[in-house]
Scaffold this active site. Structure first.
Site, PDB file in Angstrom:
ATOM      1  N   LYS A  57      24.079 -38.968  82.200  1.00 23.44           N
ATOM      2  CA  LYS A  57      23.780 -38.867  80.767  1.00 23.44           C
ATOM      3  C   LYS A  57      22.466 -39.582  80.466  1.00 23.44           C
ATOM      4  O   LYS A  57      22.207 -40.664  81.015  1.00 23.44           O
ATOM      5  CB  LYS A  57      24.927 -39.489  79.973  1.00 23.44           C
ATOM      6  N   SER A  64      29.661 -36.935  72.709  1.00 24.75           N
ATOM      7  CA  SER A  64      28.241 -36.770  72.914  1.00 24.75           C
ATOM      8  C   SER A  64      27.820 -36.533  74.361  1.00 24.75           C
ATOM      9  O   SER A  64      26.673 -36.166  74.608  1.00 24.75           O
ATOM     10  CB  SER A  64      27.508 -37.994  72.377  1.00 24.75           C
ATOM     11  N   SER A 117      33.347 -39.969  73.563  1.00 25.73           N
ATOM     12  CA  SER A 117      32.263 -39.128  74.081  1.00 25.73           C
ATOM     13  C   SER A 117      32.345 -38.721  75.538  1.00 25.73           C
ATOM     14  O   SER A 117      31.583 -37.854  75.960  1.00 25.73           O
ATOM     15  CB  SER A 117      30.917 -39.799  73.832  1.00 25.73           C
TER      16      SER A 117
HETATM   17  N1  GLN Z   1      31.841 -38.647  68.310  1.00 28.21           N
HETATM   18  C1  GLN Z   1      31.851 -40.072  68.113  1.00 28.21           C
HETATM   19  C2  GLN Z   1      30.679 -40.486  67.281  1.00 28.21           C
HETATM   20  O1  GLN Z   1      30.002 -39.629  66.846  1.00 28.21           O
HETATM   21  C3  GLN Z   1      31.863 -40.775  69.435  1.00 28.21           C
HETATM   22  C4  GLN Z   1      30.546 -40.899  70.034  1.00 28.21           C
HETATM   23  C5  GLN Z   1      30.577 -41.599  71.357  1.00 28.21           C
HETATM   24  O2  GLN Z   1      31.641 -41.863  71.895  1.00 28.21           O
HETATM   25  N2  GLN Z   1      29.397 -41.959  71.823  1.00 28.21           N
HETATM   26  O3  GLN Z   1      30.425 -41.636  67.051  1.00 28.21           O
END
Ligand code: GLN
Length: 478
Positions: free
Chosen positions: A77, A152, A176
């Site tokens: 990532k 994400s 994420s």
């Molecule tokens: N979807 C969640 C957010 O938007 C989690 C994001 C993540 O785990 N980095 O914060």
């Protein structure tokens, strides 16, 4: 079958027998990246470095002194630093930022002879559940390019699902790793807070962030977890414990284990097919000798609000460093110092990141701090206690990972609240610091994958993966 499609255990056996060369695996992955370019799963690909690395690893295999991940081709990532390469965080702000050092997880996987293929696409600064907020354009779902892969770590999940790499690393602040794993039909684990060093991970919300693996099998995710876990003095939140011994537990089965189904995770808003799949997973575990009981996590309804107060507060503080002065984007059109801050941040960040910074700054501001931030901290404690109480009645929890299967690109983009509700089953785990894995279990009527989440007590990664392995076996035979 292309070597890119092999799971690591099979791949490794073939490499050892000399039936396959590491170079062929890397080339097969590069070919998959090329063939499915429209997925936009990678932000950068380091083909030459990967091929060079393949030769070195090949020699180690021939000499019999290769590491535990020899020939595993990895996507990383793009918020995890690899020395000398770009770490963009999916943002214009860092579009040209080159990392001066490597993250600890990168050092660990390289020490075990993994091969780095490239950096995967992500929501900007890991803020999102759909991969649509990336400055480099959305990642598409491998099964249906009109749909999102989740986020994400959507690039990592899509790349693994589309066999562009053997496995990948992601980060999980509120889901994420698990949510995109669920939507793409792969395995994704968020380890216990403190298990994996975050040295070299660009911070989003420091009390929640954790790096985790995505892979096509429970075995591969477990192996990668064993390698990336462990104490690191360079991360002050790193826990001084031996890495978990997961692989030796994978075949133990679930006989006698108590599986809890939290009532609140099966309430309204859950897609019917997802509910049915998770209940059928529970029945499978029962058939295998586990005891399934209903439990309650009464503060679940406050989890989303609590998460979006704490995560945005921490983000507003962590992202203050991007001011155009030291690194990252600087607007070419600024005249005064204030102007530089203003324009660099206005032009460098996208709308979702700005929304989070504004929300976070608001909840931390004098006058609102007590009402929002302090209160959220208290609710976080209640959420954590819910889990502690539940784990007195059961060994692990079984839940859906995501309320729906993969949704359409654009479907939720205009409505942040609906988007935030995608995280309803994942954020509590981060708030409580627990380990949890998402594994594929069944599909909906469109053929889109469904993810089952298994949550365990702190440091119980091995137990969580033991249950996942049993379910994986069931999912295959069903
Ligand atoms: N979807 C969640 C957010 O938007 C989690 C994001 C993540 O785990 N980095 O914060």
């Amino acid at each position: 079958m292309s070597p890119a499609e092999l799971d690591y255990r099979t791949l490794r056996a073939r490499l050892e027998r000399g039936e396959l060369r590491v170079r062929e695996v890397v080339e097969a992955c590069l070919d998959m990246v090329e063939r499915r370019k429209e997925l936009n799963a990678f932000i950068s690909v380091q083909a030459e470095a990967a091929l060079r690395q393949a030769e070195i690893v090949e020699q180690r295999l021939r000499k019999g002194n290769a590491g535990r991940l020899a020939g595993m081709v990895l996507g990383v990532k793009d918020n995890i630093a690899i020395a000398g390469g770009r770490t963009t965080c999916g943002s214009r702000m860092l579009a040209n930022y080159v990392s001066p050092y490597s993250a600890t997880v990168i050092e660990r996987i390289l020490a075990e002879d993994a091969i780095l293929l490239g950096k995967t696409n992500m929501d900007e600064f890991a803020m999102g559940s759909s991969n649509e907020t990336s400055y480099f354009g959305p990642t598409r779902h491998p099964k249906d390019p009109e749909r999102v892969p989740g986020g994400s770590s959507g690039g990592s999940a899509a790349a693994v699902a589309a066999c562009q790499c053997t496995a990948a690393l992601g980060s999980d602040t509120g889901g994420s790793v698990r949510q995109p794993a669920a939507l793409c039909g792969v395995v994704g684990l968020k380890p216990t807070y403190g298990r994996v060093s975050r040295y070299g991970l660009v911070a989003f919300a420091s009390s929640l962030d954790q790096i985790g693996p995505l892979a096509r099998t429970v075995y591969d995710a477990s192996l990668l977890t064993e390698v990336i876990c462990g104490y690191d003095p360079r991360d002050s939140t790193s826990v001084n414990l031996e890495p978990p011994a997961i692989l030796q537990k994978l075949e133990k089965g679930v006989r006698g284990l108590r599986i809890g189904l939290p009532r609140e995770y099966f309430a309204s808003g859950l897609q019917e097919e997802v509910r049915e799949a998770i209940l059928s997973a529970a029945r499978s575990l029962e058939t295998l000798g586990a005891h399934v009981t209903e439990v309650s996590l009464p503060h679940t309804e406050y989890a989303i609000a609590t998460y979006y107060i704490l995560a945005t507060a921490e983000a507003s503080s962590n992202l203050a460093r991007y001011d155009g002065a030291r690194y990252g984007y600087r607007s070419p059109r600024c005249s005064t110092l204030e102007d530089m801050y203003f324009r660099s941040r206005s032009e460098g960040f996208g709308p979702e990141v700005k929304r989070r910074i504004m929300l976070g700054t608001y909840v931390l501001s004098a006058g609102y701090y007590e009402a929002y931030y302090r209160k959220a901290q208290k609710v976080r404690t209640l959420i954590r206690r819910d889990f502690l109480e539940a784990f007195e009645k059961c060994d692990v929890l079984l839940t859906p990972t995501s309320p729906t299967t993969a949704f359409r690109i654009g479907e939720k983009l205009g409505d942040p609240l609906t988007m935030y509700l995608s995280d309803v089953y994942t954020v509590s785990v981060n708030l409580a610091g627990l380990p949890a894995v998402s594994i594929p279990f069944g599909r909906d009527s469109r053929g889109l994958p469904i993810g089952a989440q298994i949550i365990g007590p702190t440091f119980a990664e091995a137990l969580v993966m033991q249950v996942a392995a049993a379910l994986e076996q069931e999912g295959r035979t069903n």
